[in-house]
Design a protein around this motif. Sequence first.
Motif, PDB file in Angstrom:
ATOM      1  N   THR A 143       0.831  -1.210   0.000  1.00  0.00           N
ATOM      2  CA  THR A 143       0.000   0.000   0.000  1.00  0.00           C
ATOM      3  C   THR A 143       0.861   1.254   0.000  1.00  0.00           C
ATOM      4  OG1 THR A 143      -1.739  -1.166   1.220  1.00  0.00           O
ATOM      5  CG2 THR A 143      -1.837   1.236   1.207  1.00  0.00           C
ATOM      6  N   ALA A 144       1.869   1.296   0.885  1.00  0.00           N
ATOM      7  CA  ALA A 144       2.709   2.487   1.008  1.00  0.00           C
ATOM      8  C   ALA A 144       3.545   2.718  -0.250  1.00  0.00           C
ATOM      9  CB  ALA A 144       3.616   2.370   2.227  1.00  0.00           C
ATOM     10  N   ALA A 145       4.122   1.655  -0.800  1.00  0.00           N
ATOM     11  CA  ALA A 145       4.949   1.797  -2.007  1.00  0.00           C
ATOM     12  C   ALA A 145       4.100   2.253  -3.195  1.00  0.00           C
ATOM     13  CB  ALA A 145       5.652   0.489  -2.317  1.00  0.00           C
ATOM     14  N   SER A 146       2.893   1.690  -3.327  1.00  0.00           N
ATOM     15  CA  SER A 146       2.003   2.105  -4.407  1.00  0.00           C
ATOM     16  C   SER A 146       1.599   3.567  -4.256  1.00  0.00           C
ATOM     17  CB  SER A 146       0.761   1.214  -4.436  1.00  0.00           C
ATOM     18  OG  SER A 146       1.105  -0.144  -4.609  1.00  0.00           O
ATOM     19  N   GLY A 147       1.291   3.972  -3.028  1.00  0.00           N
ATOM     20  CA  GLY A 147       0.918   5.364  -2.791  1.00  0.00           C
ATOM     21  C   GLY A 147       2.046   6.325  -3.097  1.00  0.00           C
ATOM     22  N   ALA A 148       3.261   5.975  -2.679  1.00  0.00           N
ATOM     23  CA  ALA A 148       4.409   6.834  -2.971  1.00  0.00           C
ATOM     24  C   ALA A 148       4.641   6.944  -4.476  1.00  0.00           C
ATOM     25  CB  ALA A 148       5.657   6.290  -2.278  1.00  0.00           C
ATOM     26  N   ALA A 149       4.405   5.847  -5.199  1.00  0.00           N
ATOM     27  CA  ALA A 149       4.565   5.874  -6.663  1.00  0.00           C
ATOM     28  C   ALA A 149       3.529   6.796  -7.306  1.00  0.00           C
ATOM     29  CB  ALA A 149       4.442   4.461  -7.229  1.00  0.00           C
ATOM     30  N   ILE A 150       2.295   6.737  -6.814  1.00  0.00           N
ATOM     31  CA  ILE A 150       1.245   7.624  -7.340  1.00  0.00           C
ATOM     32  C   ILE A 150       1.574   9.080  -7.043  1.00  0.00           C
ATOM     33  CG2 ILE A 150      -1.194   8.245  -7.163  1.00  0.00           C
ATOM     34  CD1 ILE A 150      -1.773   5.295  -6.558  1.00  0.00           C
ATOM     35  N   ALA A 151       2.038   9.347  -5.815  1.00  0.00           N
ATOM     36  CA  ALA A 151       2.411  10.719  -5.443  1.00  0.00           C
ATOM     37  C   ALA A 151       3.574  11.215  -6.305  1.00  0.00           C
ATOM     38  CB  ALA A 151       2.784  10.774  -3.966  1.00  0.00           C
ATOM     39  N   PHE A 152       4.533  10.335  -6.586  1.00  0.00           N
ATOM     40  CA  PHE A 152       5.662  10.682  -7.448  1.00  0.00           C
ATOM     41  C   PHE A 152       5.178  11.058  -8.849  1.00  0.00           C
ATOM     42  CE2 PHE A 152       8.466   8.910 -10.778  1.00  0.00           C
ATOM     43  CZ  PHE A 152       9.532   9.791 -10.663  1.00  0.00           C
ATOM     44  N   ILE A 153       4.270  10.264  -9.396  1.00  0.00           N
ATOM     45  CA  ILE A 153       3.731  10.548 -10.731  1.00  0.00           C
ATOM     46  C   ILE A 153       2.970  11.873 -10.729  1.00  0.00           C
ATOM     47  CG2 ILE A 153       2.070   9.754 -12.465  1.00  0.00           C
ATOM     48  CD1 ILE A 153       2.812   6.877 -11.658  1.00  0.00           C
ATOM     49  N   SER A 210      -2.016   9.944   0.813  1.00  0.00           N
ATOM     50  CA  SER A 210      -2.829   9.209   1.774  1.00  0.00           C
ATOM     51  C   SER A 210      -2.415   7.746   1.840  1.00  0.00           C
ATOM     52  CB  SER A 210      -4.309   9.325   1.393  1.00  0.00           C
ATOM     53  OG  SER A 210      -5.123   8.697   2.366  1.00  0.00           O
ATOM     54  N   PHE A 211      -2.238   7.129   0.667  1.00  0.00           N
ATOM     55  CA  PHE A 211      -1.852   5.722   0.632  1.00  0.00           C
ATOM     56  C   PHE A 211      -0.431   5.506   1.140  1.00  0.00           C
ATOM     57  CE2 PHE A 211      -5.623   5.311  -1.818  1.00  0.00           C
ATOM     58  CZ  PHE A 211      -5.963   3.968  -1.840  1.00  0.00           C
ATOM     59  N   ALA A 212       0.443   6.484   0.971  1.00  0.00           N
ATOM     60  CA  ALA A 212       1.814   6.346   1.466  1.00  0.00           C
ATOM     61  C   ALA A 212       1.906   6.619   2.960  1.00  0.00           C
ATOM     62  CB  ALA A 212       2.735   7.306   0.704  1.00  0.00           C
ATOM     63  N   PHE A 213       1.065   7.522   3.454  1.00  0.00           N
ATOM     64  CA  PHE A 213       1.174   7.972   4.837  1.00  0.00           C
ATOM     65  C   PHE A 213       0.551   7.001   5.836  1.00  0.00           C
ATOM     66  CE2 PHE A 213      -1.496  10.256   8.034  1.00  0.00           C
ATOM     67  CZ  PHE A 213      -0.509  10.473   8.975  1.00  0.00           C
ATOM     68  N   GLN A 214      -0.664   6.523   5.560  1.00  0.00           N
ATOM     69  CA  GLN A 214      -1.380   5.767   6.576  1.00  0.00           C
ATOM     70  C   GLN A 214      -0.730   4.459   7.003  1.00  0.00           C
ATOM     71  OE1 GLN A 214      -5.925   6.866   5.591  1.00  0.00           O
ATOM     72  NE2 GLN A 214      -5.579   5.442   7.229  1.00  0.00           N
ATOM     73  N   PRO A 215      -0.074   3.712   6.113  1.00  0.00           N
ATOM     74  CA  PRO A 215       0.604   2.499   6.601  1.00  0.00           C
ATOM     75  C   PRO A 215       1.657   2.775   7.665  1.00  0.00           C
ATOM     76  CG  PRO A 215       0.337   2.378   4.230  1.00  0.00           C
ATOM     77  CD  PRO A 215      -0.094   3.761   4.630  1.00  0.00           C
ATOM     78  N   SER A 216       2.217   3.976   7.675  1.00  0.00           N
ATOM     79  CA  SER A 216       3.189   4.299   8.727  1.00  0.00           C
ATOM     80  C   SER A 216       2.509   4.427  10.080  1.00  0.00           C
ATOM     81  CB  SER A 216       3.926   5.601   8.383  1.00  0.00           C
ATOM     82  OG  SER A 216       3.066   6.722   8.449  1.00  0.00           O
ATOM     83  N   LEU A 217       1.173   4.560  10.106  1.00  0.00           N
ATOM     84  CA  LEU A 217       0.443   4.576  11.366  1.00  0.00           C
ATOM     85  C   LEU A 217       0.328   3.173  11.954  1.00  0.00           C
ATOM     86  CD1 LEU A 217      -2.589   6.854  10.359  1.00  0.00           C
ATOM     87  CD2 LEU A 217      -0.416   7.552  11.337  1.00  0.00           C
ATOM     88  N   VAL A 218       0.464   2.172  11.107  1.00  0.00           N
ATOM     89  CA  VAL A 218       0.228   0.790  11.519  1.00  0.00           C
ATOM     90  C   VAL A 218       1.520   0.026  11.774  1.00  0.00           C
ATOM     91  CG1 VAL A 218      -0.815  -1.412  10.828  1.00  0.00           C
ATOM     92  CG2 VAL A 218      -1.938   0.741  10.226  1.00  0.00           C
TER      93      VAL A 218
END
Length: 505
Positions: A135-145, A172-180
């Motif tokens: 989830t986090a890696a996919s979110g970071a990739a979307i944010a990068f794009i 959102s997808f990159a940030f929230q997994p760091s909460l868990v």
Amino acid sequence: MWDRLRGSRAAGGGRSAAAMAQRGEKGPAAGEGEPRAGAGAERGPSGAAAPFQPPEGGFGWVVVFAAAWCNGSIFGIHNSFGILYMMLQSDLGEGEKDPALEFKTAWVGSLAMGMIFFCSPIVSIFTDRIGCRTTAASGAAIAFIGLLSSSFTKSLEVRYFTYGILFGCGSSFAFQPSLVILGHYFKRRLGLANGIVAGGSCLISVPLPFFLKMVGKAIGLAHTFQVLSALMLIQIFLSLTYRPILPPSCDSQHDGQDKLGSRSMRQQCWSQTRKYFNLRVFRRKTYRIWAFGIATAVLGYLVPYMNLVKYVEKRFQETKKDWILLVCLGAMSGLGRLVSGRIGDCIPGLKKIYLQVVSFLLLGILCMMIPQCRGFEGVIVICLFLGLCDGFFTTIMAPIAFELVGPMQASQAIGYLMGLMAVPMTAGTPIAGYLNDYFGNYNAAFYFAGVPPIIGGLVLSVVPLVHQRMLKKQRLDSGKDKMLVSETVVNGELLPGCPASEAHM
């Protein structure tokens, strides 16, 4: 900004594991040809699964660094939008032709910040289903794009999508997994880990406004977006460190599959929907009042972050040191997070809400005082206190959620709360931009930004009183002197962020 929220989801995950152990659920048996992922698979003398014990360090410190980078880069960019806001207007060069330019430009940053909260409930489901790492890696990739594509256009409408939607959702997808994920590695030292993440993220977010000011003048807006996208590129690789260490319960999965197999397709869909969209937290009156108060208070939350730089440029003709305002906001917010956690631990029960009430009331008053400042130095002083209040009210949010709904539902409670915050937080800045366009100055915008926190603070002050009234009623009904017991609702059978697909990786 929301660094402290990770404590709630991480602790919720740890407690889910303990609950599994107490129910005697079994992990994968040794010798089945699959490597054991961690201590959660060990068995006690009685044959039952031993309680999960995080390693309290080791590789967990690498995860802490990755989480600090994630929080610092994501919220550093969002909170520095005041600099990008001015660069966007200069890049368009239509300030005199389009009187509504302030309003239109404000939507770029508001959409991005709003999407972080709007996507929160959905991200929680993805985290449980496919894991923190994916989830986090996919979110970071979307944010990068999103950031990279923003550099190839000058159209404001296109940037609504590239920066506002793509970068916002990816954040959102990159940030929230760091909460868990911290709950997989820390329990006894979880407070220390949270403090390191909060302090470490400030090392990135605090100097970022100054960096953007310098870089923006030197290379322009398009290349600035490309530089910012590099932060998200690094985050893609750091997200790969989010390795879960507790295997899921195979028996519980098989039991659940057997139960679903005996139902119709409609019943299966309804069962899965209720499993991942659990709305039981809204049955609690105190939670409903609290969530309404928070959502009301954040209507003008982003107005200072996005409009202060432009305000001091117009009011005081200050263009060389305007970045100091955002640095003050970020630095004092970080200090507030570090200090308020300890203060909140000393305040018993739901009385913690009064700390949040005071923070919101001061936020409202300080926003209204900004137009009264006669000099740039006065605005700096107000920014120092604004940042401090920001750190206090965000940090205390997780402990309050625990008090209201209990540890097993705290993760869902915060997820739904962030979703409710999305609409007012997104709408606040465009409304302020419209007021500036209509009146020709930012005075009305800051007065507007000060009203919702005051109203929200007054609403929150009712929550402890309602809670005490409910306790008295329960004592009378039961005839016993006991506290309000939280219902135990397990969000699935897995530790949050640890699906079967990642358990043995």
